[in-house]
Design an enzyme around this catalytic site. Structure first.
Site, PDB file in Angstrom:
ATOM      1  N   PRO A   8      37.128  35.647  38.292  1.00 26.64           N
ATOM      2  CA  PRO A   8      36.445  34.502  38.884  1.00 26.64           C
ATOM      3  C   PRO A   8      36.013  34.687  40.338  1.00 26.64           C
ATOM      4  O   PRO A   8      36.719  35.301  41.130  1.00 26.64           O
ATOM      5  CB  PRO A   8      37.482  33.375  38.789  1.00 26.64           C
ATOM      6  N   ASN A   9      34.844  34.129  40.603  1.00 26.52           N
ATOM      7  CA  ASN A   9      34.221  34.075  41.938  1.00 26.52           C
ATOM      8  C   ASN A   9      33.604  35.392  42.396  1.00 26.52           C
ATOM      9  O   ASN A   9      32.945  35.426  43.432  1.00 26.52           O
ATOM     10  CB  ASN A   9      35.217  33.559  43.002  1.00 26.52           C
ATOM     11  N   ARG A  16      30.076  34.872  49.218  1.00 26.37           N
ATOM     12  CA  ARG A  16      31.466  34.415  49.252  1.00 26.37           C
ATOM     13  C   ARG A  16      32.235  35.059  50.415  1.00 26.37           C
ATOM     14  O   ARG A  16      32.456  36.270  50.419  1.00 26.37           O
ATOM     15  CB  ARG A  16      32.112  34.852  47.935  1.00 26.37           C
ATOM     16  N   TYR A  21      34.973  39.782  52.024  1.00 30.65           N
ATOM     17  CA  TYR A  21      34.496  40.561  50.870  1.00 30.65           C
ATOM     18  C   TYR A  21      33.226  41.352  51.141  1.00 30.65           C
ATOM     19  O   TYR A  21      32.769  42.093  50.268  1.00 30.65           O
ATOM     20  CB  TYR A  21      34.294  39.623  49.666  1.00 30.65           C
ATOM     21  N   ASN A  72      39.062  44.024  38.165  1.00 28.60           N
ATOM     22  CA  ASN A  72      39.388  43.179  39.321  1.00 28.60           C
ATOM     23  C   ASN A  72      39.693  41.787  38.770  1.00 28.60           C
ATOM     24  O   ASN A  72      38.768  41.024  38.463  1.00 28.60           O
ATOM     25  CB  ASN A  72      38.242  43.115  40.331  1.00 28.60           C
ATOM     26  N   ALA A  75      41.570  35.986  41.356  1.00 31.62           N
ATOM     27  CA  ALA A  75      42.739  35.109  41.540  1.00 31.62           C
ATOM     28  C   ALA A  75      43.695  35.149  40.347  1.00 31.62           C
ATOM     29  O   ALA A  75      44.895  34.875  40.511  1.00 31.62           O
ATOM     30  CB  ALA A  75      42.276  33.677  41.802  1.00 31.62           C
ATOM     31  N   GLU A  96      43.761  48.479  38.195  1.00 33.86           N
ATOM     32  CA  GLU A  96      43.572  47.205  38.902  1.00 33.86           C
ATOM     33  C   GLU A  96      42.906  47.515  40.239  1.00 33.86           C
ATOM     34  O   GLU A  96      43.367  48.413  40.961  1.00 33.86           O
ATOM     35  CB  GLU A  96      44.950  46.558  39.131  1.00 33.86           C
ATOM     36  N   HIS A  98      41.021  45.822  43.898  1.00 35.97           N
ATOM     37  CA  HIS A  98      40.717  44.686  44.766  1.00 35.97           C
ATOM     38  C   HIS A  98      39.831  45.165  45.904  1.00 35.97           C
ATOM     39  O   HIS A  98      40.033  46.278  46.425  1.00 35.97           O
ATOM     40  CB  HIS A  98      41.997  44.064  45.332  1.00 35.97           C
ATOM     41  N   ARG A 105      47.133  39.752  53.219  1.00 32.46           N
ATOM     42  CA  ARG A 105      46.563  38.397  53.284  1.00 32.46           C
ATOM     43  C   ARG A 105      47.653  37.338  53.041  1.00 32.46           C
ATOM     44  O   ARG A 105      48.815  37.593  53.304  1.00 32.46           O
ATOM     45  CB  ARG A 105      45.395  38.306  52.299  1.00 32.46           C
TER      46      ARG A 105
HETATM   47  C1  DQA Z   1      40.430  39.930  45.140  1.00 32.09           C
HETATM   48  C2  DQA Z   1      41.689  39.433  45.874  1.00 32.09           C
HETATM   49  C3  DQA Z   1      42.225  38.166  45.222  1.00 32.09           C
HETATM   50  O1  DQA Z   1      43.362  37.703  45.931  1.00 32.09           O
HETATM   51  C4  DQA Z   1      41.179  37.076  45.248  1.00 32.09           C
HETATM   52  O2  DQA Z   1      41.654  35.935  44.560  1.00 32.09           O
HETATM   53  C5  DQA Z   1      39.855  37.504  44.716  1.00 32.09           C
HETATM   54  C6  DQA Z   1      39.376  38.839  45.057  1.00 32.09           C
HETATM   55  C7  DQA Z   1      39.793  41.135  45.841  1.00 32.09           C
HETATM   56  O3  DQA Z   1      38.988  41.811  45.200  1.00 32.09           O
HETATM   57  O4  DQA Z   1      40.075  41.396  47.018  1.00 32.09           O
HETATM   58  O5  DQA Z   1      39.137  36.730  44.101  1.00 32.09           O
HETATM   59  O6  DQA Z   1      40.806  40.329  43.830  1.00 32.09           O
END
Ligand code: DQA
Length: 144
Positions: A8-9, A16, A21, A72, A75, A96, A98, A105
């Site tokens: 998501p997002n 964003r 990011y 990825n 959240a 995984e 990020h 963070r």
């Molecule tokens: C994320 C880190 C997560 O904590 C966050 O919720 C994201 C992006 C990253 O790519 O840094 O949506 O996965």
């Protein structure tokens, strides 16, 4: 074939929180993954969803086809036991990734419920996290 799955997002990259990011868009990410996989001689399918159910369905697809995954979970990383249980069924590598470094963070981002069932984790290198993960999967030599 390698699946690159985004939670998501992440479709809102570029708009964003660019201070966290970066300014590159989701389309830039897709192009970077395609370019990297192409250089490594692999086909790649890059997807994004805001839906936990859809993401879990894609993990099932990867499990059934023994397809390596760069994931990825966004959240969902921090609380989705359903996603973790889906990933636990895999036989092919799953990395995984990020963009940011969650360990640097907020406290709630320090826990990954996914990390323990992933092959490994790459975090904190911006979009290069995906490039490194694709290289790692390629090195593992399990793709066709
Ligand atoms: C994320 C880190 C997560 O904590 C966050 O919720 C994201 C992006 C990253 O790519 O840094 O949506 O996965």
């Amino acid at each position: 074939m390698i699946l690159v799955l985004n939670g998501p997002n992440l479709g809102r990259l570029g708009k964003r929180e660019p201070s966290i990011y970066g300014a590159d868009t989701y389309e830039d990410l897709v192009n970077l993954c395609r370019e990297t996989a192409g250089k490594l001689g692999h086909d790649v399918d890059v997807r994004q969803t805001d839906s936990e159910a859809e993401l879990i369905g894609w993990i099932h697809e990867a499990c059934d086809g023994a397809i390596p995954v760069v994931l990825n979970p966004a959240a969902f990383t921090h609380y989705s036991y359903a996603l973790r249980d889906a990933i636990a069924q895999r036989t092919a590598p799953l990395i995984e990734v990020h963009i940011s470094n969650p360990a640097a963070r907020e406290e709630f981002r320090h826990t990954s419920v996914v990390a323990g069932v992933a092959t490994g984790t790459i975090a904190g290198f911006g979009l290069q996290s995906y490039v490194l993960a694709l290289h790692a999967i390629s090195e593992m030599n399990t793709t066709s």
